[in-house]
Design a protein around this motif. Structure first.
Motif, PDB file in Angstrom:
ATOM      1  N   GLU A  51      35.417   0.100   8.118  1.00  0.00           N
ATOM      2  CA  GLU A  51      35.580  -0.998   9.061  1.00  0.00           C
ATOM      3  C   GLU A  51      34.910  -0.729  10.408  1.00  0.00           C
ATOM      4  O   GLU A  51      34.944  -1.577  11.297  1.00  0.00           O
ATOM      5  CB  GLU A  51      37.077  -1.249   9.302  1.00  0.00           C
ATOM      6  N   ALA A  52      34.345   0.456  10.568  1.00  0.00           N
ATOM      7  CA  ALA A  52      33.731   0.846  11.837  1.00  0.00           C
ATOM      8  C   ALA A  52      34.686   0.629  13.015  1.00  0.00           C
ATOM      9  O   ALA A  52      34.301   0.131  14.080  1.00  0.00           O
ATOM     10  CB  ALA A  52      32.417   0.102  12.057  1.00  0.00           C
ATOM     11  N   SER A  53      35.953   0.978  12.775  1.00  0.00           N
ATOM     12  CA  SER A  53      36.945   0.858  13.849  1.00  0.00           C
ATOM     13  C   SER A  53      38.065   1.836  13.554  1.00  0.00           C
ATOM     14  O   SER A  53      38.335   2.160  12.385  1.00  0.00           O
ATOM     15  CB  SER A  53      37.495  -0.573  13.881  1.00  0.00           C
ATOM     16  N   ARG A  54      38.722   2.329  14.591  1.00  0.00           N
ATOM     17  CA  ARG A  54      39.876   3.201  14.382  1.00  0.00           C
ATOM     18  C   ARG A  54      41.168   2.507  14.795  1.00  0.00           C
ATOM     19  O   ARG A  54      42.220   3.132  14.878  1.00  0.00           O
ATOM     20  CB  ARG A  54      39.721   4.517  15.170  1.00  0.00           C
ATOM     21  N   ASP A  55      41.056   1.228  15.058  1.00  0.00           N
ATOM     22  CA  ASP A  55      42.225   0.473  15.505  1.00  0.00           C
ATOM     23  C   ASP A  55      42.874  -0.191  14.285  1.00  0.00           C
ATOM     24  O   ASP A  55      42.377  -1.185  13.761  1.00  0.00           O
ATOM     25  CB  ASP A  55      41.790  -0.574  16.529  1.00  0.00           C
ATOM     26  N   LEU A  56      43.967   0.420  13.846  1.00  0.00           N
ATOM     27  CA  LEU A  56      44.605  -0.029  12.611  1.00  0.00           C
ATOM     28  C   LEU A  56      45.099  -1.477  12.717  1.00  0.00           C
ATOM     29  O   LEU A  56      45.028  -2.236  11.752  1.00  0.00           O
ATOM     30  CB  LEU A  56      45.754   0.921  12.275  1.00  0.00           C
ATOM     31  N   ASN A  57      45.553  -1.855  13.874  1.00  0.00           N
ATOM     32  CA  ASN A  57      45.999  -3.246  14.047  1.00  0.00           C
ATOM     33  C   ASN A  57      44.842  -4.218  13.823  1.00  0.00           C
ATOM     34  O   ASN A  57      44.983  -5.223  13.137  1.00  0.00           O
ATOM     35  CB  ASN A  57      46.574  -3.465  15.457  1.00  0.00           C
ATOM     36  N   TYR A  58      43.697  -3.870  14.401  1.00  0.00           N
ATOM     37  CA  TYR A  58      42.510  -4.718  14.261  1.00  0.00           C
ATOM     38  C   TYR A  58      42.072  -4.778  12.794  1.00  0.00           C
ATOM     39  O   TYR A  58      41.826  -5.841  12.243  1.00  0.00           O
ATOM     40  CB  TYR A  58      41.384  -4.164  15.148  1.00  0.00           C
ATOM     41  N   ILE A  59      42.028  -3.597  12.161  1.00  0.00           N
ATOM     42  CA  ILE A  59      41.590  -3.516  10.766  1.00  0.00           C
ATOM     43  C   ILE A  59      42.518  -4.333   9.872  1.00  0.00           C
ATOM     44  O   ILE A  59      42.084  -5.074   9.001  1.00  0.00           O
ATOM     45  CB  ILE A  59      41.570  -2.040  10.286  1.00  0.00           C
ATOM     46  N   PHE A  60      43.799  -4.189  10.135  1.00  0.00           N
ATOM     47  CA  PHE A  60      44.792  -4.892   9.343  1.00  0.00           C
ATOM     48  C   PHE A  60      44.564  -6.404   9.412  1.00  0.00           C
ATOM     49  O   PHE A  60      44.488  -7.089   8.395  1.00  0.00           O
ATOM     50  CB  PHE A  60      46.181  -4.527   9.874  1.00  0.00           C
ATOM     51  N   MET A  61      44.375  -6.914  10.610  1.00  0.00           N
ATOM     52  CA  MET A  61      44.156  -8.346  10.780  1.00  0.00           C
ATOM     53  C   MET A  61      42.875  -8.772  10.073  1.00  0.00           C
ATOM     54  O   MET A  61      42.835  -9.775   9.393  1.00  0.00           O
ATOM     55  CB  MET A  61      44.085  -8.730  12.270  1.00  0.00           C
ATOM     56  N   SER A  62      41.820  -7.982  10.215  1.00  0.00           N
ATOM     57  CA  SER A  62      40.547  -8.389   9.624  1.00  0.00           C
ATOM     58  C   SER A  62      40.616  -8.318   8.095  1.00  0.00           C
ATOM     59  O   SER A  62      40.071  -9.166   7.400  1.00  0.00           O
ATOM     60  CB  SER A  62      39.387  -7.575  10.192  1.00  0.00           C
ATOM     61  N   LYS A  63      41.347  -7.345   7.565  1.00  0.00           N
ATOM     62  CA  LYS A  63      41.558  -7.270   6.106  1.00  0.00           C
ATOM     63  C   LYS A  63      42.292  -8.508   5.617  1.00  0.00           C
ATOM     64  O   LYS A  63      41.964  -9.078   4.585  1.00  0.00           O
ATOM     65  CB  LYS A  63      42.412  -6.048   5.759  1.00  0.00           C
ATOM     66  N   LEU A  64      43.289  -8.885   6.345  1.00  0.00           N
ATOM     67  CA  LEU A  64      44.095 -10.031   5.923  1.00  0.00           C
ATOM     68  C   LEU A  64      43.267 -11.300   5.929  1.00  0.00           C
ATOM     69  O   LEU A  64      43.405 -12.146   5.052  1.00  0.00           O
ATOM     70  CB  LEU A  64      45.324 -10.200   6.831  1.00  0.00           C
TER      71      LEU A  64
END
Ligand SMILES: Nc1ncnc2c1ncn2[C@@H]1O[C@H](COP(=O)(O)OP(=O)(O)O)[C@@H](O)[C@H]1O
Ligand SMILES: [Mg+2]
Length: 249
Positions: free
Chosen positions: A228-241
């Motif tokens: 995801e080229a990010s270490r922000d789990l909150n951000y990744i989670f939202m983008s996955k969803l």
């Protein structure tokens, strides 16, 4: 080791069917700590209940240390400790010790085994002074300790926690996190669901993300960060969803 293969679950709700799990497949290795992530209604509890043999999948199979969760449910039960969020399953009118003894008997432990194990857990959780007091009067954190002890009474190799820190204060949450560390050090296999990203980041070797009953990611956190080229789990989670299943690894 836990092997989950093509597990689906439909619930019958009056005349309609609700699909809670769709073709879920993943493995959990011995000693692995897995964080189960997903929004409300994603299917986390249903999945944990299926692994714990508390409900039967509509299709697919789950194997726990080589035992089939449907055909050999009692073997699977022996190897798993479960704690489901909200329900501590404790009897308020009994003391902490009596509660633990009750569950020890259900697991067929001998008097000696029972005594040794309760002592061990009481030391581990710093609750020796509370053992002979009635659970009904306990604080939430103390109840949680007894509930976790209850889940661990038969010294299972695999432990499932469903939102264990939801509703706990910071002190109790920290005690829980410390416990996960200790259990991990003892080589226990752990799956726990959580909404708290920091908790997952702190404790887990890998994560499974579920969205509308499907796995949208399973792997280690580093792999996820890289993808995801990010270490922000909150951000990744939202983008996955938002993107759903298209990025299954
Ligand atoms: N016993 C049940 N009867 C009918 N529907 C259920 C039942 N248990 C769960 N569901 C439905 O299955 C889906 C997944 O629920 P659940 O596993 O509790 O999700 P989560 O734990 O991730 O919030 C939801 O749509 C929920 O309403
Ligand atoms: Mg749930």
């Amino acid at each position: 080791m836990i092997i989950i293969q093509e597990v689906s679950k439909q619930f019958k709700d009056r005349k309609t069917y609700v699909t809670a799990l769709k073709h879920i497949s993943f493995d959990v290795k011995k000693g692995e700590v897995v964080g189960l992530l997903g929004e409300n209604g994603a299917g986390k509890t249903t999945l944990l209940r299926s692994i714990a043999t508390l409900i039967t999948p509509s299709s697919g199979s789950i194997s726990v240390d080589g035992y089939d969760s449907i055909k050999q449910a009692s073997e699977v039960k022996k190897r798993i400790g479960v704690l489901f969020g909200g329900e501590t399953g404790l009897y308020d009118r009994l003391t902490a010790k009596e509660n633990l003894e009750y569950f020890a008997v259900l697991y067929g432990m001998s008097r000696h085994e029972k005594k040794v194990r309760i002592e061990e857990l009481a030391v581990m959780f710093g609750m020796k002074d509370y053992l002979n007091r009635k659970v009904g009067a306990f604080s939430k954190g103390m109840r949680q300790k007894v509930a976790i002890s209850r889940a661990l009474i038969h010294n299972p190799g695999i432990i499932l926690f469903d939102e264990p820190t939801t509703g706990l204060d910071i002190t109790s949450s920290n005690i829980f996190r410390q416990l996960i560390h200790e259990l991990k050090a003892k080589g226990k296999t752990i799956i726990f669901s959580s909404h708290i990203m920091e908790e997952v980041q702190m404790l887990c070797d890998s994560v499974v993300m579920v969205h509308k009953g499907e796995v949208v990611y399973k792997g280690d956190l580093e792999g996820l960060y890289h993808e995801e080229a990010s270490r922000d789990l909150n951000y990744i989670f939202m983008s996955k969803l938002v993107r759903g299943k298209s990025h299954v690894s």
